[in-house]
Design a protein around this motif. Structure first.
Motif, PDB file in Angstrom:
ATOM      1  N   LEU A   1       0.768  -0.952  -0.091  1.00  0.00           N
ATOM      2  CA  LEU A   1      -0.033   0.113  -0.198  1.00  0.00           C
ATOM      3  C   LEU A   1       0.953   1.149  -0.058  1.00  0.00           C
ATOM      4  N   GLY A   2       0.629   2.552  -0.468  1.00  0.00           N
ATOM      5  CA  GLY A   2       0.949   3.808  -0.354  1.00  0.00           C
ATOM      6  C   GLY A   2       2.111   3.866  -1.250  1.00  0.00           C
ATOM      7  N   ILE A   3       2.405   3.115  -2.579  1.00  0.00           N
ATOM      8  CA  ILE A   3       3.360   3.245  -3.488  1.00  0.00           C
ATOM      9  C   ILE A   3       2.605   3.384  -4.904  1.00  0.00           C
ATOM     10  N   LYS A   4       3.220   3.694  -5.890  1.00  0.00           N
ATOM     11  CA  LYS A   4       2.813   3.695  -7.165  1.00  0.00           C
ATOM     12  C   LYS A   4       2.897   2.380  -7.862  1.00  0.00           C
ATOM     13  N   ASP A   5       4.097   1.860  -7.490  1.00  0.00           N
ATOM     14  CA  ASP A   5       4.769   0.403  -8.110  1.00  0.00           C
ATOM     15  C   ASP A   5       3.692  -0.560  -7.630  1.00  0.00           C
ATOM     16  N   MET A   6       3.314  -1.429  -8.594  1.00  0.00           N
ATOM     17  CA  MET A   6       2.346  -2.347  -8.261  1.00  0.00           C
ATOM     18  C   MET A   6       3.315  -3.797  -7.759  1.00  0.00           C
TER      19      MET A   6
ATOM     20  N   PHE B   1      14.952  -5.667  -6.859  1.00  0.00           N
ATOM     21  CA  PHE B   1      14.901  -5.433  -8.189  1.00  0.00           C
ATOM     22  C   PHE B   1      15.178  -3.821  -8.438  1.00  0.00           C
ATOM     23  N   CYS B   2      14.834  -2.719  -7.499  1.00  0.00           N
ATOM     24  CA  CYS B   2      15.241  -1.562  -7.566  1.00  0.00           C
ATOM     25  C   CYS B   2      16.618  -1.365  -7.640  1.00  0.00           C
ATOM     26  N   ALA B   3      17.223  -2.153  -6.669  1.00  0.00           N
ATOM     27  CA  ALA B   3      18.999  -1.896  -6.740  1.00  0.00           C
ATOM     28  C   ALA B   3      19.495  -2.417  -7.825  1.00  0.00           C
ATOM     29  N   GLU B   4      18.943  -3.521  -8.760  1.00  0.00           N
ATOM     30  CA  GLU B   4      19.529  -3.993  -9.797  1.00  0.00           C
ATOM     31  C   GLU B   4      19.333  -3.198 -11.069  1.00  0.00           C
ATOM     32  N   VAL B   5      18.175  -2.355 -11.157  1.00  0.00           N
ATOM     33  CA  VAL B   5      17.962  -1.672 -12.233  1.00  0.00           C
ATOM     34  C   VAL B   5      18.434  -0.192 -11.813  1.00  0.00           C
ATOM     35  N   SER B   6      18.983   0.158 -10.590  1.00  0.00           N
ATOM     36  CA  SER B   6      19.381   1.538 -10.151  1.00  0.00           C
ATOM     37  C   SER B   6      18.207   2.341 -10.006  1.00  0.00           C
ATOM     38  N   LYS B   7      17.057   1.880  -9.596  1.00  0.00           N
ATOM     39  CA  LYS B   7      15.863   2.810  -9.383  1.00  0.00           C
ATOM     40  C   LYS B   7      15.783   2.870  -7.909  1.00  0.00           C
ATOM     41  N   GLU B   8      15.398   4.292  -7.523  1.00  0.00           N
ATOM     42  CA  GLU B   8      15.141   4.498  -5.875  1.00  0.00           C
ATOM     43  C   GLU B   8      13.755   3.834  -5.664  1.00  0.00           C
ATOM     44  N   PRO B   9      13.788   2.915  -4.657  1.00  0.00           N
ATOM     45  CA  PRO B   9      12.525   2.433  -4.247  1.00  0.00           C
ATOM     46  C   PRO B   9      11.534   3.460  -3.702  1.00  0.00           C
ATOM     47  N   GLN B  10      10.325   3.352  -4.200  1.00  0.00           N
ATOM     48  CA  GLN B  10       9.250   4.330  -3.528  1.00  0.00           C
ATOM     49  C   GLN B  10       9.072   4.221  -2.161  1.00  0.00           C
ATOM     50  N   LYS B  11       8.888   5.402  -1.474  1.00  0.00           N
ATOM     51  CA  LYS B  11       8.579   5.332   0.003  1.00  0.00           C
ATOM     52  C   LYS B  11       7.174   5.161   0.114  1.00  0.00           C
ATOM     53  N   GLU B  12       6.474   4.581   1.310  1.00  0.00           N
ATOM     54  CA  GLU B  12       4.948   4.515   1.526  1.00  0.00           C
ATOM     55  C   GLU B  12       4.506   6.107   1.513  1.00  0.00           C
TER      56      GLU B  12
END
Length: 181
Positions: free
Chosen positions: A33-38, A63-74
């Motif tokens: 909940l609370g993030i746009k990523d599904m 996955f976020c680390a592998e693709v150099s993406k900042e994980p979304q925060k809640e």
């Protein structure tokens, strides 16, 4: 997993989920909940749903680390607002405080520190009451409206925090020029 104690919510590494059960599919399932990523998870048994949620969060972060993406925060759904309070000395080191943008929101304390704490509580309770009554929350306006009624006073900045009861109080050390002392 004991969802009865926490409203059915699961928490892990700053993420939250609320598992549900599908009678049609005979599975437990949920999403972060609370993030746009599904980010979804599921389990055939109630006892494993929390483990599946943890694995989904860990997989998402990996996955976020592998693709150099900042994980979304809640996203909490709440925002911070700053209101100005006007502190006025009332004698013997005591102060009163009122909020020009919130008529009826006042407080008092035997010391400036007590007044600041009491003002935090008054602001939080006042805003909570407006919200519970379905009344609009007035937007904070410029500090120029905060003129001490008795010609003296200290202007403070109050922040309405996420739970509306832990405001960030910062009394200015000097009165605002032109506000008098």
């Amino acid at each position: 997993m004991n969802n009865m104690e926490n409203g059915g919510l699961l928490h892990y590494k700053g993420y939250t989920a609320q598992p549900e059960y599908s009678d049609e599919d005979s599975i437990f399932y949920g999403k972060i909940l609370g993030i746009k990523d599904m980010v979804y998870f599921q389990s055939d048994s109630a006892k494993d749903i929390e483990k599946e949620f943890h694995e989904a969060v860990d997989d998402y972060l990996e996955f976020c680390a592998e693709v150099s993406k900042e994980p979304q925060k809640e996203y909490s759904g709440l925002f911070n607002v700053r209101y100005f309070g006007v502190f006025e000395p009332v004698g013997n080191g005591a102060f009163s405080v009122y909020f020009p943008d919130l008529p009826g929101c006042t407080s008092y304390g035997e010391t400036l520190g007590d007044t600041q704490k009491n003002a935090q509580d008054a602001l939080g309770l006042h805003l909570y009451g407006l919200e519970q009554d379905g009344d609009p929350i007035p937007p904070p306006l410029c500090h120029s409206r905060g003129r001490p009624r008795n010609g003296g006073g200290v202007l403070g900045v109050f922040g309405d925090s996420k739970d509306r009861q832990d405001g960030d109080v910062q009394a200015l050390p000097e009165p605002i020029p032109g506000e008098g002392t």
